[in-house]
Design a protein around this motif. Structure first.
Motif, short mmCIF file in Angstrom:
data_model
loop_
_atom_site.label_atom_id
_atom_site.label_comp_id
_atom_site.label_asym_id
_atom_site.label_seq_id
_atom_site.Cartn_x
_atom_site.Cartn_y
_atom_site.Cartn_z
N VAL A 5 79.44 54.13 -27.99
CA VAL A 5 77.70 54.67 -27.23
C VAL A 5 77.67 52.59 -26.86
CG1 VAL A 5 76.16 55.19 -27.72
CG2 VAL A 5 77.60 56.08 -28.38
N ILE A 6 77.39 52.19 -27.40
CA ILE A 6 77.09 50.53 -27.25
C ILE A 6 78.04 50.09 -26.81
CG2 ILE A 6 76.87 47.95 -27.97
CD1 ILE A 6 76.82 49.64 -31.13
N THR A 7 79.04 50.34 -26.11
CA THR A 7 80.09 49.69 -25.13
C THR A 7 79.73 50.32 -23.57
OG1 THR A 7 82.29 49.41 -26.22
CG2 THR A 7 82.17 49.11 -24.04
N ALA A 8 79.24 51.63 -23.31
CA ALA A 8 78.76 52.37 -22.79
C ALA A 8 77.67 52.41 -22.11
CB ALA A 8 78.62 53.79 -22.88
N THR A 9 77.03 51.59 -23.33
CA THR A 9 75.21 51.25 -22.37
C THR A 9 74.80 50.69 -22.50
OG1 THR A 9 74.44 51.59 -24.77
CG2 THR A 9 74.90 53.96 -23.47
N ARG A 10 75.88 49.41 -23.36
CA ARG A 10 75.34 47.86 -23.14
C ARG A 10 73.19 47.74 -23.47
NH1 ARG A 10 78.99 44.72 -21.59
NH2 ARG A 10 77.84 42.64 -21.82
N PRO A 11 73.11 48.43 -24.40
CA PRO A 11 71.41 48.27 -25.03
C PRO A 11 71.44 47.00 -25.33
CG PRO A 11 72.78 48.88 -26.55
CD PRO A 11 73.55 48.94 -25.71
N GLU A 12 70.11 46.38 -25.39
CA GLU A 12 69.42 45.00 -24.88
C GLU A 12 69.98 45.04 -27.13
OE1 GLU A 12 68.61 45.35 -21.59
OE2 GLU A 12 67.13 46.56 -22.94
N VAL A 13 69.19 46.00 -27.41
CA VAL A 13 69.02 46.11 -29.23
C VAL A 13 69.95 47.00 -29.86
CG1 VAL A 13 67.68 45.76 -31.35
CG2 VAL A 13 66.93 45.19 -28.94
N VAL A 14 70.22 47.09 -30.89
CA VAL A 14 70.58 48.62 -31.78
C VAL A 14 70.48 48.14 -32.72
CG1 VAL A 14 73.47 49.35 -32.81
CG2 VAL A 14 73.23 48.00 -30.33
#
Length: 247
Positions: free
Chosen positions: A73-82
């Motif tokens: 999910v992190i790789t797909a969405t590239r959020p600013e913060v996790v």
């Protein structure tokens, strides 16, 4: 209580080329966030607390319940913060950080991590900070303070719940590596969590409520801890944990 059936979480996440940046094109603060926690009810609560984007500026673009889902999910969405729980199926928050090192190091669109955990143990705090997280707050934090912490981490600040900052200062002020405790290393992250709560005098029902697990699961963890440490009862367990300053 892991939820391996939640693999669709990645598919439901927003695409990685969604608008990024603090303003989101509206002049207001805006941050894209992924929630990583193995308890669905907790994720739902956090989403309800911080995810009203028009009011908070926080847009939750994905969720995950274990390490593999988190990395996907992190790789797909590239959020600013996790928002990252420390104890996760598949290797824990430290493993997520290890597998996302390149995203954290991206000069143009860095992904920053804020640990959000029930644990306030020094070893957990230090472990994720050494892994690259920008901060660590406990789940007793208020919604308003959590939102503020998210934006501070987005801006590059380091954020800690008050009593946790001392752990980090002490750890990084010392040049000596902490000694390896082979007995403690036999325990899983969840078993360590239960161990600390038992040593602090919590009843099984209280531990179950705090960790969002059943009383039966607590009993199973305690039995495993006693067996692995070759202890007979919770009184011996408390002495063992106190001697190692785990309480």
């Amino acid at each position: 209580m892991s939820e391996p059936t939640e693999a669709n979480a990645a598919a439901e996440a927003a695409p990685g080329d969604a608008p990024a940046g603090p303003a989101g094109g509206t002049g207001r603060r805006h941050v894209r966030v992924v929630l990583v926690d193995d308890h669905r009810m907790f994720r739902t609560g956090v989403q309800a607390e911080i995810g009203q984007t028009e009011q908070t500026g926080v847009e939750v673009v994905g969720e995950a319940a274990d390490v593999d889902q988190a990395v996907t999910v992190i790789t797909a969405t590239r959020p600013e913060v996790v928002l990252l729980d420390v104890h996760l199926p598949g290797g824990g928050g430290v493993e997520v950080l290890r597998r996302c090192l390149s995203l954290m190091g991206d000069a143009e669109r860095p992904v920053r991590f804020l640990a959000l955990s029930v644990s306030d143990a020094a070893e957990d705090v230090i472990g994720v900070i050494r892994g690259g997280a920008r901060g660590y707050v406990t789940k007793t934090i208020t919604g308003a303070d959590l939102i503020d912490s998210i934006f501070r981490v987005q801006e590059g600040d380091a954020v800690f719940s008050p009593r946790l900052a001392g752990f980090v200062l002490d750890a990084f002020a010392s040049t000596d590596a902490p000694p390896v405790d082979e007995d403690l290393d036999r325990l899983t992250q969840r078993e360590r969590e239960v161990l600390r709560l038992i040593a602090r005098g919590y009843a099984y029902k209280e531990i179950a409520k705090q960790l969002f697990i059943s009383v039966k699961t607590v009993e199973s963890h305690v039995s495993a801890v006693l067996r692995k440490l070759q202890l007979s009862n919770r009184h011996e367990l408390t002495r063992w944990a106190t001697a190692r300053r785990l309480v």
